[in-house]
Design a protein around this motif. Sequence first.
Motif, PDB file in Angstrom:
ATOM      1  N   TYR A 116       0.848  -1.171   0.008  1.00  0.00           N
ATOM      2  CA  TYR A 116       0.024   0.169  -0.191  1.00  0.00           C
ATOM      3  C   TYR A 116       0.907   1.098  -0.051  1.00  0.00           C
ATOM      4  CZ  TYR A 116      -3.741  -3.064   1.304  1.00  0.00           C
ATOM      5  OH  TYR A 116      -4.516  -4.264   1.399  1.00  0.00           O
ATOM      6  N   GLN A 117       0.228   2.281  -0.523  1.00  0.00           N
ATOM      7  CA  GLN A 117       0.962   3.540  -0.441  1.00  0.00           C
ATOM      8  C   GLN A 117       0.684   4.361   0.790  1.00  0.00           C
ATOM      9  OE1 GLN A 117       1.048   5.875  -4.190  1.00  0.00           O
ATOM     10  NE2 GLN A 117       0.572   3.816  -5.581  1.00  0.00           N
ATOM     11  N   PHE A 118       1.892   4.831   1.206  1.00  0.00           N
ATOM     12  CA  PHE A 118       1.604   5.839   2.613  1.00  0.00           C
ATOM     13  C   PHE A 118       2.692   6.796   2.397  1.00  0.00           C
ATOM     14  CE2 PHE A 118       0.802   7.321   6.866  1.00  0.00           C
ATOM     15  CZ  PHE A 118      -0.474   7.607   6.755  1.00  0.00           C
ATOM     16  N   ASP A 119       2.758   7.776   3.041  1.00  0.00           N
ATOM     17  CA  ASP A 119       3.831   8.691   3.379  1.00  0.00           C
ATOM     18  C   ASP A 119       3.864   8.498   4.916  1.00  0.00           C
ATOM     19  OD1 ASP A 119       5.507  10.537   3.809  1.00  0.00           O
ATOM     20  OD2 ASP A 119       4.402  12.269   2.820  1.00  0.00           O
ATOM     21  N   PHE A 120       5.221   8.088   5.638  1.00  0.00           N
ATOM     22  CA  PHE A 120       5.231   7.927   6.865  1.00  0.00           C
ATOM     23  C   PHE A 120       6.162   8.966   7.502  1.00  0.00           C
ATOM     24  CE2 PHE A 120       4.049   3.806   5.643  1.00  0.00           C
ATOM     25  CZ  PHE A 120       3.170   3.235   6.859  1.00  0.00           C
ATOM     26  N   GLY A 121       6.746   9.695   6.669  1.00  0.00           N
ATOM     27  CA  GLY A 121       7.358  10.955   7.077  1.00  0.00           C
ATOM     28  C   GLY A 121       8.917  11.174   6.223  1.00  0.00           C
ATOM     29  N   THR A 122       9.655  12.341   6.482  1.00  0.00           N
ATOM     30  CA  THR A 122      10.830  12.487   6.001  1.00  0.00           C
ATOM     31  C   THR A 122      11.996  11.512   6.377  1.00  0.00           C
ATOM     32  OG1 THR A 122      10.240  14.812   5.929  1.00  0.00           O
ATOM     33  CG2 THR A 122      12.372  14.446   5.643  1.00  0.00           C
ATOM     34  N   GLY A 123      12.845  11.175   5.486  1.00  0.00           N
ATOM     35  CA  GLY A 123      14.069  10.559   5.915  1.00  0.00           C
ATOM     36  C   GLY A 123      13.777   8.994   5.933  1.00  0.00           C
ATOM     37  N   LEU A 124      12.875   8.402   5.242  1.00  0.00           N
ATOM     38  CA  LEU A 124      12.308   7.076   5.645  1.00  0.00           C
ATOM     39  C   LEU A 124      11.910   6.415   4.397  1.00  0.00           C
ATOM     40  CD1 LEU A 124       9.668   7.562   8.453  1.00  0.00           C
ATOM     41  CD2 LEU A 124      11.677   6.169   8.681  1.00  0.00           C
ATOM     42  N   ASN A 125      12.593   5.405   4.116  1.00  0.00           N
ATOM     43  CA  ASN A 125      12.376   4.100   3.219  1.00  0.00           C
ATOM     44  C   ASN A 125      11.529   2.932   3.545  1.00  0.00           C
ATOM     45  OD1 ASN A 125      12.777   2.557   0.857  1.00  0.00           O
ATOM     46  ND2 ASN A 125      14.829   3.212   0.557  1.00  0.00           N
ATOM     47  N   THR A 126      10.127   3.237   3.333  1.00  0.00           N
ATOM     48  CA  THR A 126       9.348   2.080   3.911  1.00  0.00           C
ATOM     49  C   THR A 126       8.350   1.177   2.965  1.00  0.00           C
ATOM     50  OG1 THR A 126       7.575   3.848   3.749  1.00  0.00           O
ATOM     51  CG2 THR A 126       9.110   3.678   5.788  1.00  0.00           C
ATOM     52  N   MET A 127       7.802   0.073   3.308  1.00  0.00           N
ATOM     53  CA  MET A 127       6.933  -0.719   2.768  1.00  0.00           C
ATOM     54  C   MET A 127       5.968  -0.924   3.777  1.00  0.00           C
ATOM     55  SD  MET A 127       7.479  -4.267   0.747  1.00  0.00           S
ATOM     56  CE  MET A 127       8.328  -5.166   2.155  1.00  0.00           C
ATOM     57  N   LEU A 128       4.567  -0.833   3.265  1.00  0.00           N
ATOM     58  CA  LEU A 128       3.216  -1.215   4.040  1.00  0.00           C
ATOM     59  C   LEU A 128       2.580  -2.294   3.482  1.00  0.00           C
ATOM     60  CD1 LEU A 128       1.587  -0.191   6.375  1.00  0.00           C
ATOM     61  CD2 LEU A 128       0.226   1.303   4.744  1.00  0.00           C
ATOM     62  N   LYS A 129       2.348  -3.384   4.242  1.00  0.00           N
ATOM     63  CA  LYS A 129       1.510  -4.477   4.056  1.00  0.00           C
ATOM     64  C   LYS A 129       0.614  -4.643   5.206  1.00  0.00           C
ATOM     65  CE  LYS A 129       5.081  -6.602   0.815  1.00  0.00           C
ATOM     66  NZ  LYS A 129       4.189  -6.707  -0.229  1.00  0.00           N
ATOM     67  N   SER A 130      -0.597  -5.712   4.536  1.00  0.00           N
ATOM     68  CA  SER A 130      -1.717  -6.175   5.445  1.00  0.00           C
ATOM     69  C   SER A 130      -1.615  -7.574   5.086  1.00  0.00           C
ATOM     70  CB  SER A 130      -2.929  -5.481   5.137  1.00  0.00           C
ATOM     71  OG  SER A 130      -3.921  -5.999   6.217  1.00  0.00           O
ATOM     72  N   TYR A 131      -1.793  -8.525   6.221  1.00  0.00           N
ATOM     73  CA  TYR A 131      -1.931  -9.732   6.132  1.00  0.00           C
ATOM     74  C   TYR A 131      -2.846 -10.561   7.334  1.00  0.00           C
ATOM     75  CZ  TYR A 131      -0.721 -14.791   5.639  1.00  0.00           C
ATOM     76  OH  TYR A 131      -0.852 -16.057   5.648  1.00  0.00           O
ATOM     77  N   LYS A 132      -3.641 -11.053   7.334  1.00  0.00           N
ATOM     78  CA  LYS A 132      -4.591 -11.674   8.200  1.00  0.00           C
ATOM     79  C   LYS A 132      -4.895 -10.827   9.437  1.00  0.00           C
ATOM     80  CE  LYS A 132      -3.716 -16.727   7.057  1.00  0.00           C
ATOM     81  NZ  LYS A 132      -3.260 -17.951   7.816  1.00  0.00           N
ATOM     82  N   GLY A 133      -5.453  -9.624   8.889  1.00  0.00           N
ATOM     83  CA  GLY A 133      -5.690  -8.610   9.976  1.00  0.00           C
ATOM     84  C   GLY A 133      -4.427  -7.777  10.813  1.00  0.00           C
ATOM     85  N   SER A 134      -3.565  -8.137  10.265  1.00  0.00           N
ATOM     86  CA  SER A 134      -2.210  -7.445  11.007  1.00  0.00           C
ATOM     87  C   SER A 134      -1.850  -6.538   9.854  1.00  0.00           C
ATOM     88  CB  SER A 134      -1.028  -8.335  11.497  1.00  0.00           C
ATOM     89  OG  SER A 134      -1.523  -9.263  12.449  1.00  0.00           O
ATOM     90  N   THR A 135      -1.183  -5.136  10.488  1.00  0.00           N
ATOM     91  CA  THR A 135      -0.355  -4.531   9.345  1.00  0.00           C
ATOM     92  C   THR A 135       1.102  -4.545   9.809  1.00  0.00           C
ATOM     93  OG1 THR A 135      -2.180  -2.925   9.647  1.00  0.00           O
ATOM     94  CG2 THR A 135      -0.157  -1.823   8.938  1.00  0.00           C
ATOM     95  N   TYR A 136       1.943  -4.489   8.711  1.00  0.00           N
ATOM     96  CA  TYR A 136       3.382  -4.621   8.732  1.00  0.00           C
ATOM     97  C   TYR A 136       4.117  -3.423   7.948  1.00  0.00           C
ATOM     98  CZ  TYR A 136       2.743  -9.549  10.077  1.00  0.00           C
ATOM     99  OH  TYR A 136       2.451 -10.556  10.461  1.00  0.00           O
ATOM    100  N   LEU A 137       4.798  -2.772   8.773  1.00  0.00           N
ATOM    101  CA  LEU A 137       5.498  -1.677   8.227  1.00  0.00           C
ATOM    102  C   LEU A 137       7.013  -2.043   8.204  1.00  0.00           C
ATOM    103  CD1 LEU A 137       6.137   1.159   7.509  1.00  0.00           C
ATOM    104  CD2 LEU A 137       5.947   1.988   9.954  1.00  0.00           C
ATOM    105  N   PHE A 138       7.650  -2.221   6.995  1.00  0.00           N
ATOM    106  CA  PHE A 138       9.095  -2.427   7.010  1.00  0.00           C
ATOM    107  C   PHE A 138       9.746  -1.006   6.819  1.00  0.00           C
ATOM    108  CE2 PHE A 138       6.873  -6.168   5.799  1.00  0.00           C
ATOM    109  CZ  PHE A 138       7.772  -7.171   5.794  1.00  0.00           C
TER     110      PHE A 138
END
Length: 438
Positions: free
Chosen positions: A356-378
């Motif tokens: 999923y696309q989302f802007d988490f803030g400055t200076g970050l390199n991120t990946m956002l996923k959802s699986y079986k009701g849990s949210t994962y932020l790398f």
Amino acid sequence: MKPFSGLKNGVSARCRCWHVAKVPIAVLCSAALIAACSTSGHDSSSTITSLPRVPWDGGPAYWRHFPHAARAGWTTSAFFPIAVWYNPIRSDREVQYDKSLGINTYIGATASTPFSLLARNRMFYVGTAPNRSFTDLSSTWVGYMLGDEIDRKARTPLQGFALLRRASKSSPAGLFKFANFSREVTGNDIPASYRGIYVNGFTDVTSADVYWYTSHACTQTNLSTNTVDPRLRNSCRSASSYGKTVSSMRQLVAIGKRPQPVWNFVELLNGASRGSPFVADITPAQLKGAVMNSLINGAQGIVYFNQSSSGPCRGSALIRQSQYNPRFCATPNVAAMGQINRLIRQLAPVLNTQSYQFDFGTGLNTMLKSYKGSTYLFAMISGGSRPGKRTFSVPHVLDGKDATVVDEHRTIHISADGSFTDTFSTEDTYHIYRVSRG
């Protein structure tokens, strides 16, 4: 620079699909995605799944197009390709050792390798047939290797296309076609139209190998903005550069007629060419960071370069040498590879979902996923930024919740206003946050 991973690197996150190296927007974004591309900062989405999606190749479902891979189980969400480049195998013991390190795929084999050794141990093979024991019916032969770095080895792109076309005609039916490219494709030495043909004209899976930590890539005078911004030379030898390689390849894939998975190479120890002056060996922490940044930027497979031809620690089969000599100089790196591979296997069902696309803030390199009701932020820091504290602004649905930091035995509380702070002590530090439903 990172349109496909829902990333933030000091630019607006609203409709990142506009930031793709002058590629026409119609090629990359559907009307629905454009309409949804307004996610910046702390949004009001009631669920993670209401956020705009990152374009992708389809994940495990992609392998249904290739009978051998489908029959071998590549369509299951628990499988994620983790390959090694030319690692000799002569016994069940050796194959089981590789499996214990999380390897599930071999790319290339010696002429003496019996296919029965792979089949008996349920290990997969991508390459040409090294001998007559490999047939069209070989159960775990899933992919055919069209060539390695043909973009660099061919005198001209037209000659390179001819070589790939000829190799493609030799591929047995039912196998996916794979080719690995070099810095020529991810850079700007070759015209963009030719680079697009290289990546999209012949393959079903593609990759590139640019060994930023250990080769001379960062000393080149023609660093492309498609790979590493020349203004960021101080961060060229960093995990973020491996992610930029993946992003560059995905940008090229996006201009093709159909999506295909992008894999990425990471050197197990040293990626410099034979005879090149020694630059450095990758450290265990850098190795894991390079792999994680590749995943964050959308790599759908990891390939380890298993040779070292430069520096004090050399070998033609580092994994095998480490198996038989625990004191071998590359053994710490092999152990680090096993650690990050085990994490990949643990999180494979998550990695095999659309981001999923989302802007988490400055200076970050991120990946956002959802699986079986849990949210994962790398998360890692973005290239060119200093290690240290980072403040995250999260989707509204996560306000006030606790995030478990995967494999770190700690939790972080997300404030009621939807923010939290964490520390990234080095450029290769990564954190994975899981927020469960409830």
